[in-house]
Scaffold this motif. Sequence first.
Motif, PDB file in Angstrom:
ATOM      1  N   MET A 118      60.694 108.852  41.777  1.00  0.00           N
ATOM      2  CA  MET A 118      61.562 107.820  42.333  1.00  0.00           C
ATOM      3  C   MET A 118      60.876 106.457  42.375  1.00  0.00           C
ATOM      4  O   MET A 118      61.523 105.441  42.642  1.00  0.00           O
ATOM      5  CB  MET A 118      62.017 108.210  43.733  1.00  0.00           C
ATOM      6  N   PHE A 119      59.583 106.443  42.150  1.00  0.00           N
ATOM      7  CA  PHE A 119      58.815 105.204  42.175  1.00  0.00           C
ATOM      8  C   PHE A 119      58.219 104.916  40.801  1.00  0.00           C
ATOM      9  O   PHE A 119      57.249 104.159  40.684  1.00  0.00           O
ATOM     10  CB  PHE A 119      57.702 105.309  43.226  1.00  0.00           C
ATOM     11  N   ALA A 120      58.796 105.522  39.773  1.00  0.00           N
ATOM     12  CA  ALA A 120      58.286 105.362  38.410  1.00  0.00           C
ATOM     13  C   ALA A 120      59.262 104.561  37.567  1.00  0.00           C
ATOM     14  O   ALA A 120      60.476 104.578  37.788  1.00  0.00           O
ATOM     15  CB  ALA A 120      58.057 106.731  37.777  1.00  0.00           C
TER      16      ALA A 120
ATOM     17  N   TYR B 152      66.919 108.160  39.562  1.00  0.00           N
ATOM     18  CA  TYR B 152      66.936 107.498  40.865  1.00  0.00           C
ATOM     19  C   TYR B 152      65.630 106.728  41.030  1.00  0.00           C
ATOM     20  O   TYR B 152      64.550 107.310  40.919  1.00  0.00           O
ATOM     21  CB  TYR B 152      67.078 108.515  41.993  1.00  0.00           C
ATOM     22  N   THR B 153      65.740 105.440  41.284  1.00  0.00           N
ATOM     23  CA  THR B 153      64.554 104.598  41.397  1.00  0.00           C
ATOM     24  C   THR B 153      64.599 103.791  42.685  1.00  0.00           C
ATOM     25  O   THR B 153      65.622 103.182  43.016  1.00  0.00           O
ATOM     26  CB  THR B 153      64.432 103.639  40.198  1.00  0.00           C
ATOM     27  N   PHE B 154      63.485 103.774  43.390  1.00  0.00           N
ATOM     28  CA  PHE B 154      63.359 103.081  44.671  1.00  0.00           C
ATOM     29  C   PHE B 154      63.568 101.584  44.505  1.00  0.00           C
ATOM     30  O   PHE B 154      63.067 100.961  43.579  1.00  0.00           O
ATOM     31  CB  PHE B 154      61.957 103.343  45.237  1.00  0.00           C
ATOM     32  N   GLY B 155      64.333 100.992  45.430  1.00  0.00           N
ATOM     33  CA  GLY B 155      64.574  99.557  45.407  1.00  0.00           C
ATOM     34  C   GLY B 155      64.670  98.990  46.808  1.00  0.00           C
ATOM     35  O   GLY B 155      64.770  99.733  47.798  1.00  0.00           O
ATOM     36  N   LEU B 156      64.650  97.676  46.900  1.00  0.00           N
ATOM     37  CA  LEU B 156      64.731  96.969  48.171  1.00  0.00           C
ATOM     38  C   LEU B 156      65.939  96.040  48.155  1.00  0.00           C
ATOM     39  O   LEU B 156      66.256  95.444  47.128  1.00  0.00           O
ATOM     40  CB  LEU B 156      63.471  96.142  48.415  1.00  0.00           C
TER      41      LEU B 156
ATOM     42  N   GLY C  36      66.490 101.707  49.302  1.00  0.00           N
ATOM     43  CA  GLY C  36      67.593 102.290  48.557  1.00  0.00           C
ATOM     44  C   GLY C  36      67.099 102.996  47.310  1.00  0.00           C
ATOM     45  O   GLY C  36      65.943 102.842  46.903  1.00  0.00           O
ATOM     46  N   LEU C  37      67.978 103.779  46.731  1.00  0.00           N
ATOM     47  CA  LEU C  37      67.710 104.417  45.452  1.00  0.00           C
ATOM     48  C   LEU C  37      68.780 103.993  44.464  1.00  0.00           C
ATOM     49  O   LEU C  37      69.972 104.248  44.684  1.00  0.00           O
ATOM     50  CB  LEU C  37      67.697 105.948  45.588  1.00  0.00           C
ATOM     51  N   HIS C  38      68.373 103.328  43.403  1.00  0.00           N
ATOM     52  CA  HIS C  38      69.300 102.954  42.332  1.00  0.00           C
ATOM     53  C   HIS C  38      69.581 104.193  41.485  1.00  0.00           C
ATOM     54  O   HIS C  38      68.650 104.847  41.012  1.00  0.00           O
ATOM     55  CB  HIS C  38      68.690 101.876  41.441  1.00  0.00           C
ATOM     56  N   LYS C  39      70.843 104.498  41.298  1.00  0.00           N
ATOM     57  CA  LYS C  39      71.223 105.612  40.423  1.00  0.00           C
ATOM     58  C   LYS C  39      71.749 105.044  39.110  1.00  0.00           C
ATOM     59  O   LYS C  39      72.632 104.183  39.098  1.00  0.00           O
ATOM     60  CB  LYS C  39      72.309 106.466  41.093  1.00  0.00           C
TER      61      LYS C  39
ATOM     62  N   ASP D 107      67.125 114.700  49.343  1.00  0.00           N
ATOM     63  CA  ASP D 107      66.527 115.850  50.029  1.00  0.00           C
ATOM     64  C   ASP D 107      65.064 115.598  50.341  1.00  0.00           C
ATOM     65  O   ASP D 107      64.590 115.880  51.451  1.00  0.00           O
ATOM     66  CB  ASP D 107      66.682 117.101  49.154  1.00  0.00           C
ATOM     67  N   LYS D 108      64.341 115.069  49.387  1.00  0.00           N
ATOM     68  CA  LYS D 108      62.950 114.695  49.585  1.00  0.00           C
ATOM     69  C   LYS D 108      62.600 113.605  48.601  1.00  0.00           C
ATOM     70  O   LYS D 108      63.243 113.444  47.558  1.00  0.00           O
ATOM     71  CB  LYS D 108      62.016 115.900  49.404  1.00  0.00           C
ATOM     72  N   LEU D 109      61.573 112.847  48.931  1.00  0.00           N
ATOM     73  CA  LEU D 109      61.106 111.790  48.041  1.00  0.00           C
ATOM     74  C   LEU D 109      60.116 112.366  47.038  1.00  0.00           C
ATOM     75  O   LEU D 109      59.304 113.222  47.384  1.00  0.00           O
ATOM     76  CB  LEU D 109      60.437 110.681  48.850  1.00  0.00           C
TER      77      LEU D 109
END
Length: 251
Positions: free
Chosen positions: A165-167, A220-224, A203-206, A159-161
Amino acid sequence: MADNNTLPPAVISSDDFEQYTNNWVQLITQGDAALTALNESFAAKDGSRGQYLSMPADWVRWLISTVGCTQVKVRFLLTKDRQFNLTFYATDAQNSRVSAYYLLSLESTELGNLMAAMYGQNSSSSDDPKISSGNDGTGSVQIPHGVAGDWVKNWQEADKLTPNMFATTYGFLRGYNFQRGDLMNNLFNIDPAERQQLRVDFGLHKYYAAYDNNNPQPTYTFGLVLRLVNPDAKTSDTPFYDMSTPVPPGY
């Protein structure tokens, strides 16, 4: 030796690298106060959330051809126009930078978004690079399409960032370190078409982190995710790579 047939890479100076990485750290460490600016930093020109970045395959060849390259580092940037960006650069065995800072730019196109939406599906195109099984000893491992597709889908459907998610347990993400093989194996069996690109998908790793209670909540964590693609193809079944190490620690 003159070479007038290829586009030189977009690079940034060391001063700009320091400024842009510091901009990112200042933003992401603001917590909830950064919500609006964080979401705006990922906005594409059409107003949608950016889904990927890319670089020409030639740039990838030059990057991994850097003498002494043992690892490719990717760092998060917030440029002077307050947009999220990435820079790729090579380091040697002593962790010293040996290449230029290759700058990618945020983009969102109808075709690119269509391809991102199809990731994880069992479809193929004769226009795509041939599938590589990788090469033992390079440190790279392919990711199943379904897993990578889930990560991309999580990013699209968020829904929003949020800063969370970047921690990580080690601190906020400043980037990722990739094995050289993650980029090298993308180039195996590559057709010589100039249109080939290394796609860097968001992407977001769940997953479920360590908890001390009986009501765990997903993280959920940001990934490439790295992948070689042909932008003209409507579908794709080429492999994904991501055996990256989050930064921090060891920034």
